[in-house]
Enzyme design. Structure first.
Site, short mmCIF file in Angstrom:
data_model
loop_
_atom_site.label_atom_id
_atom_site.label_comp_id
_atom_site.label_asym_id
_atom_site.label_seq_id
_atom_site.Cartn_x
_atom_site.Cartn_y
_atom_site.Cartn_z
N GLY A 206 0.80 -1.23 0.00
CA GLY A 206 0.00 0.00 0.00
C GLY A 206 0.83 1.27 0.00
O GLY A 206 1.90 1.36 -0.63
N ASP A 249 5.66 -5.92 15.40
CA ASP A 249 4.34 -5.31 15.61
C ASP A 249 4.57 -3.99 16.34
O ASP A 249 5.11 -3.98 17.46
CB ASP A 249 3.46 -6.27 16.45
CG ASP A 249 2.04 -5.74 16.58
OD1 ASP A 249 1.86 -4.51 16.60
OD2 ASP A 249 1.12 -6.57 16.68
N ASN A 332 -16.11 10.94 10.00
CA ASN A 332 -16.70 10.03 9.02
C ASN A 332 -17.60 9.03 9.75
O ASN A 332 -17.17 8.44 10.74
CB ASN A 332 -15.57 9.29 8.28
CG ASN A 332 -16.01 8.82 6.93
OD1 ASN A 332 -17.02 9.29 6.38
ND2 ASN A 332 -15.27 7.88 6.37
N TYR A 338 -11.40 5.43 14.28
CA TYR A 338 -10.38 5.84 13.30
C TYR A 338 -10.23 7.36 13.28
O TYR A 338 -9.12 7.90 13.30
CB TYR A 338 -10.79 5.31 11.93
CG TYR A 338 -9.80 5.51 10.82
CD1 TYR A 338 -8.66 4.72 10.72
CD2 TYR A 338 -10.01 6.49 9.85
CE1 TYR A 338 -7.76 4.90 9.68
CE2 TYR A 338 -9.12 6.67 8.81
CZ TYR A 338 -7.99 5.87 8.72
OH TYR A 338 -7.09 6.05 7.68
N THR A 374 -6.02 2.31 -3.36
CA THR A 374 -5.27 1.19 -2.77
C THR A 374 -6.20 -0.01 -2.70
O THR A 374 -7.39 0.11 -2.99
CB THR A 374 -4.80 1.52 -1.33
OG1 THR A 374 -5.96 1.80 -0.54
CG2 THR A 374 -3.85 2.68 -1.28
P1 NAD Z 1 -2.82 -0.97 4.11
O1 NAD Z 1 -3.77 -1.72 4.97
O2 NAD Z 1 -2.72 -1.35 2.67
O3 NAD Z 1 -1.35 -1.05 4.72
C1 NAD Z 1 -1.11 -0.86 6.09
C2 NAD Z 1 0.13 -1.64 6.48
O4 NAD Z 1 0.34 -1.43 7.88
C3 NAD Z 1 0.00 -3.17 6.26
O5 NAD Z 1 1.12 -3.67 5.59
C4 NAD Z 1 -0.12 -3.71 7.68
O6 NAD Z 1 0.40 -5.03 7.83
C5 NAD Z 1 0.69 -2.69 8.46
N1 NAD Z 1 0.35 -2.71 9.88
C6 NAD Z 1 -0.90 -2.77 10.42
N2 NAD Z 1 -0.80 -2.88 11.76
C7 NAD Z 1 0.52 -2.89 12.05
C8 NAD Z 1 1.24 -3.00 13.27
N3 NAD Z 1 0.62 -3.15 14.44
N4 NAD Z 1 2.59 -2.98 13.22
C9 NAD Z 1 3.23 -2.87 12.04
N5 NAD Z 1 2.60 -2.77 10.86
C10 NAD Z 1 1.25 -2.79 10.87
O7 NAD Z 1 -3.21 0.57 4.29
P2 NAD Z 1 -2.91 1.83 3.34
O8 NAD Z 1 -4.15 2.14 2.57
O9 NAD Z 1 -1.64 1.69 2.61
O10 NAD Z 1 -2.78 3.00 4.46
C11 NAD Z 1 -1.54 3.43 4.99
C12 NAD Z 1 -1.80 4.56 5.96
O11 NAD Z 1 -2.51 5.63 5.31
C13 NAD Z 1 -2.67 4.17 7.17
O12 NAD Z 1 -2.21 4.85 8.32
C14 NAD Z 1 -4.05 4.64 6.76
O13 NAD Z 1 -4.86 4.87 7.88
C15 NAD Z 1 -3.70 5.93 6.02
N6 NAD Z 1 -4.73 6.37 5.08
C16 NAD Z 1 -5.06 5.66 3.97
C17 NAD Z 1 -6.02 6.14 3.09
C18 NAD Z 1 -6.42 5.41 1.82
O14 NAD Z 1 -7.25 5.92 1.06
N7 NAD Z 1 -5.85 4.24 1.53
C19 NAD Z 1 -6.66 7.35 3.37
C20 NAD Z 1 -6.31 8.05 4.51
C21 NAD Z 1 -5.33 7.57 5.36
#
Ligand code: NAD
Length: 433
Positions: A206, A249, A332, A338, A374
């Site tokens: 991601g 983690d 939201n 969140y 994503t």
């Molecule tokens: P994703 O779920 O594709 O990736 C998140 C990654 O974080 C995963 O690889 C997961 O294994 C890892 N992760 C989760 N818990 C963990 C932990 N305890 N320790 C270590 N790693 C951990 O998510 P994404 O869409 O790539 O989002 C990345 C960031 O961007 C997040 O903080 C999300 O909240 C934020 N975000 C995303 C969007 C969107 O549209 N995708 C929008 C706003 C904010």
């Protein structure tokens, strides 16, 4: 998942039909290079010397009357009369800005001792955000408030905003202060992170994987951190980028100590990207859903930041960039957990930034992504996904690379004067705009 509507509106019948129906008209965003020159304008009386910094952006003067970018220096606007000069400067030329072009307005901080100046400078915010909503054709409009910063302190910010890297950043107000630590100009602007170590949490996939790739592309040695069950993917990302993987983690009580132990040479860039969602309306949300989201998205960010600063793992000149979300800024439905966690990130950044800079020479900022294409957003039901994509000034979703480029600007060695900012990467989403 491909944005079929964006492709459809790019065809002649698609354009005809969607215009007739009054539907959004997204323009494909140019993410490789801006074509055209730079038009420099001034409103009010300004002492700012921008010439050499703007020359170094690589955009030449606009000879063709079709600028790729306009920079309007409005730092000298002190009252409503001089505000008229903003209209006079931009009204005749705004139509000529090329598709995917940029308008950057430079403003000054609000003067607490002069309410006329404060009114005029605050007016620039409403002006910028309104122009961003109407300008169309993939063009963006942002306001940079220069504190007592000189043009050099703003160079990394101007380069970013005047480049394709900021394609999905619009309607933002970014403050550039005088750097308390000297602004470090890199030897090579293409490889600003050469010799630096960056750690990205949640980088196995991601947005985090895109951030890791962008930082590695700018020369950093990247440590790809993810949970032990994603170790295989994390290792693959790290191998591809010539970095290393750390299976951990981030909610572990000793995560900070273990990161510090894994980085004996210290850390220059810390990107808190790991995040999870566990959506339910509050009435249906059990305590587990609440605490797991708060723990990953906020408490672990606070714990590891505190531990790494206290251990001296973050080198002077270091950068911390945390990941908020527009859901945290706007709220939201179904995301009280969140939204709380991501708003908490904004609070953390604003409070810690001045102290971390004073005590450790480290800046602290956040990116707040909007709708980013994503796997997470591909799984959203069709109607909500379409609404998320279109409800912004650019009428499309952003890419992980857009968040990555914004993160890289905040992580840049020359961005020492950008501190305590929460910058939305949302195409100027209507949510909480
Ligand atoms: P994703 O779920 O594709 O990736 C998140 C990654 O974080 C995963 O690889 C997961 O294994 C890892 N992760 C989760 N818990 C963990 C932990 N305890 N320790 C270590 N790693 C951990 O998510 P994404 O869409 O790539 O989002 C990345 C960031 O961007 C997040 O903080 C999300 O909240 C934020 N975000 C995303 C969007 C969107 O549209 N995708 C929008 C706003 C904010």
């Amino acid at each position: 998942m491909a944005d079929r509507y964006l492709s459809f509106t790019g065809t002649a019948p698609g354009r005809f039909l969607t215009r007739r129906l009054g539907l959004p008209q997204p323009a494909p965003l140019e993410r490789r290079s801006l074509t055209g020159g730079l038009l420099r304008l001034t409103a009010g009386k300004s002492d700012l010397d921008l010439a050499s910094v703007l020359t170094r952006t690589g955009l030449g003067p606009d000879d063709a009357g079709r600028p790729a970018a306009i920079v309007l220096d409005a730092t000298g606007v002190r009252d409503v009369d001089s505000l008229a000069e903003v209209h006079a400067a931009l009204h005749p030329v705004v139509r000529s800005v090329a598709a995917s072009g940029r308008v950057v307005v430079l403003g000054a901080p609000l003067d607490p001792a002069d309410h006329h100046q404060a009114a005029a400078q605050q007016a620039l915010e409403g002006f910028t955000r309104s122009l961003g909503k109407e300008i169309g054709r993939g063009r963006t409009v942002n306001l940079v408030r220069l504190g007592d910063a000189d043009a050099e302190a703003a160079e990394s910010t101007l380069r970013f905003l005047l480049s394709p890297a900021s394609a999905y950043v619009s309607g933002q107000v970014i403050e550039v202060q005088a750097a308390d630590t000297p602004v470090t100009t890199p030897d090579d602007w293409d490889l600003p992170l050469a010799g630096r170590t960056a750690l990205v949490t949640g980088a196995a996939r991601g947005i985090g994987a895109a951030v890791a790739a962008t930082l590695a592309g700018q020369g950093a040695h990247v440590v790809v951190l993810d949970v032990p069950r994603a170790e295989e993917e994390a290792r693959k990302v790290a191998e591809r980028l010539g970095g290393s993987a750390l299976a951990l983690d981030i909610t572990a009580a000793d995560a900070g100590e273990r990161i510090a132990a894994a980085l004996p040479g210290g850390l220059d860039v810390l990107i808190h990207n790991a995040g999870i969602t566990r959506d339910r309306r509050l009435v249906n949300m059990d305590a587990d859903r609440w605490s797991s989201v708060l723990d990953v998205n906020l408490a672990s960010v606070l714990r590891t930041t505190d531990a790494l600063l206290a251990a001296g793992t973050l080198n002077r000149g270091g950068r911390i960039v945390a990941t908020a979300s527009i859901a945290g800024l706007a709220g939201n439905a179904g995301q009280t957990n969140y939204g709380a966690s991501k708003a908490g990130i904004a609070g953390l950044v604003r409070s810690l930034a001045p102290r971390a800079l004073a005590a450790h020479g480290v800046t602290v900022n956040a990116v707040a992504p909007g709708f980013i294409e994503t796997k997470m957003t591909a799984a959203v039901p069709l109607f909500i996904r379409e609404a998320g994509r279109r409800m912004n000034s650019l009428a499309q979703g952003g890419l992980p690379a857009d968040v990555a480029e914004t993160t890289a600007w905040l992580a840049h060695p020359a961005s020492g004067a950008v501190n305590g900012q929460v910058v939305r990467v949302c195409g100027q989403s209507l949510l909480g705009a």
